[in-house]
Design an enzyme around this catalytic site. Structure first.
Site, PDB file in Angstrom:
ATOM      1  CE  LYS A  50      55.446  48.294  61.082  1.00  0.00           C
ATOM      2  NZ  LYS A  50      56.716  47.833  62.005  1.00  0.00           N
ATOM      3  CB  SER A  51      59.056  53.711  59.304  1.00  0.00           C
ATOM      4  OG  SER A  51      57.681  53.197  60.248  1.00  0.00           O
ATOM      5  N   GLY A  92      54.195  44.020  60.693  1.00  0.00           N
ATOM      6  CA  GLY A  92      55.240  43.247  60.776  1.00  0.00           C
ATOM      7  C   GLY A  92      56.752  43.830  61.674  1.00  0.00           C
ATOM      8  CB  SER A  98      47.900  45.567  61.122  1.00  0.00           C
ATOM      9  OG  SER A  98      49.378  46.374  60.257  1.00  0.00           O
ATOM     10  CB  SER A 130      59.901  44.278  61.379  1.00  0.00           C
ATOM     11  OG  SER A 130      58.861  45.026  60.711  1.00  0.00           O
TER      12      SER A 130
END
Length: 199
Positions: free
Chosen positions: A42-43, A36, A110, A40
């Site tokens: 993610k981590s 994403g 990614s 967003s």
């Protein structure tokens, strides 16, 4: 690396195999691949899921995009070629974790579908769980926890996803987590519930 060098490298088999490692760990292994936009969540989400899995006795480990670039992928930039190499390397590392019977949780932008598919192809069917951490670009830019969007908008960061470089949304992810609609707790719980049915 020359063809001659490659021809002199022979794969060394293992005396202990993935099913045996999975049996020892008490669960199956797979890649949880969070993709994403920057900002967003993610981590944050990856670490919350990791914490919950640890509490449940599930062997997991977070592979974070920024952290990996401090070591393994140090020296790689953000050109399309470097981004692909970044994902190729982490895909190979994640595959090793799966072979070890663990659950690597990756948090990488990614941005390219082809690269994510390449990683999916490295493992067996069902061992790659693509989690689209979906959040509108406007919301991610408003959050901008690292100040990266601001720098990208004034040209200080070239090839920045969502500003000067594209992001290709997953077409058929296993999960879509909308972090602008749900809390981290709710989002992590959704991933845990999905995962528990499969490991």
């Amino acid at each position: 690396m020359s063809n001659q060098t490659i021809s002199n490298i022979v794969w060394q088999g293992s005396s202990v195999h993935k099913p045996e490692r999975q049996q020892l760990n008490g669960h199956k292994s797979c890649i949880l691949w969070l993709t994403g936009y920057s900002g967003s969540g993610k981590s944050t989400l990856a670490n919350e899921v990791d914490k919950r899995l640890h509490q449940m006795g599930v062997r997991s480990y977070v592979l974070d995009g920024d952290n990996i670039r401090h070591g393994l992928n140090k020296g790689l930039g953000f050109t399309p070629e470097d981004r692909r190499e970044n994902i190729r390397r982490i895909g190979e590392v994640a595959k090793l974790f799966v072979d070890a019977g663990m659950i690597p949780i990756t948090a990488f932008i990614s941005p390219f579908r082809e690269d994510r598919q390449l990683v999916r192809n490295l493992v067996e069917p069902g061992e790659f769980i693509e989690v689209y951490v979906k959040c509108p670009l406007e919301e991610c830019e408003q959050r901008d926890p690292k100040g990266l969007y601001k720098k990208a908008r004034i040209g200080e960061i070239p090839e920045f996803t969502g500003v000067s470089s594209p992001y290709e949304e997953p077409e058929n992810p296993e999960l879509i987590i909308e972090t602008h609609r749900f809390t981290i707790d709710q989002s992590a719980e959704k991933i845990i519930q999905y995962l528990m049915k499969r490991i």
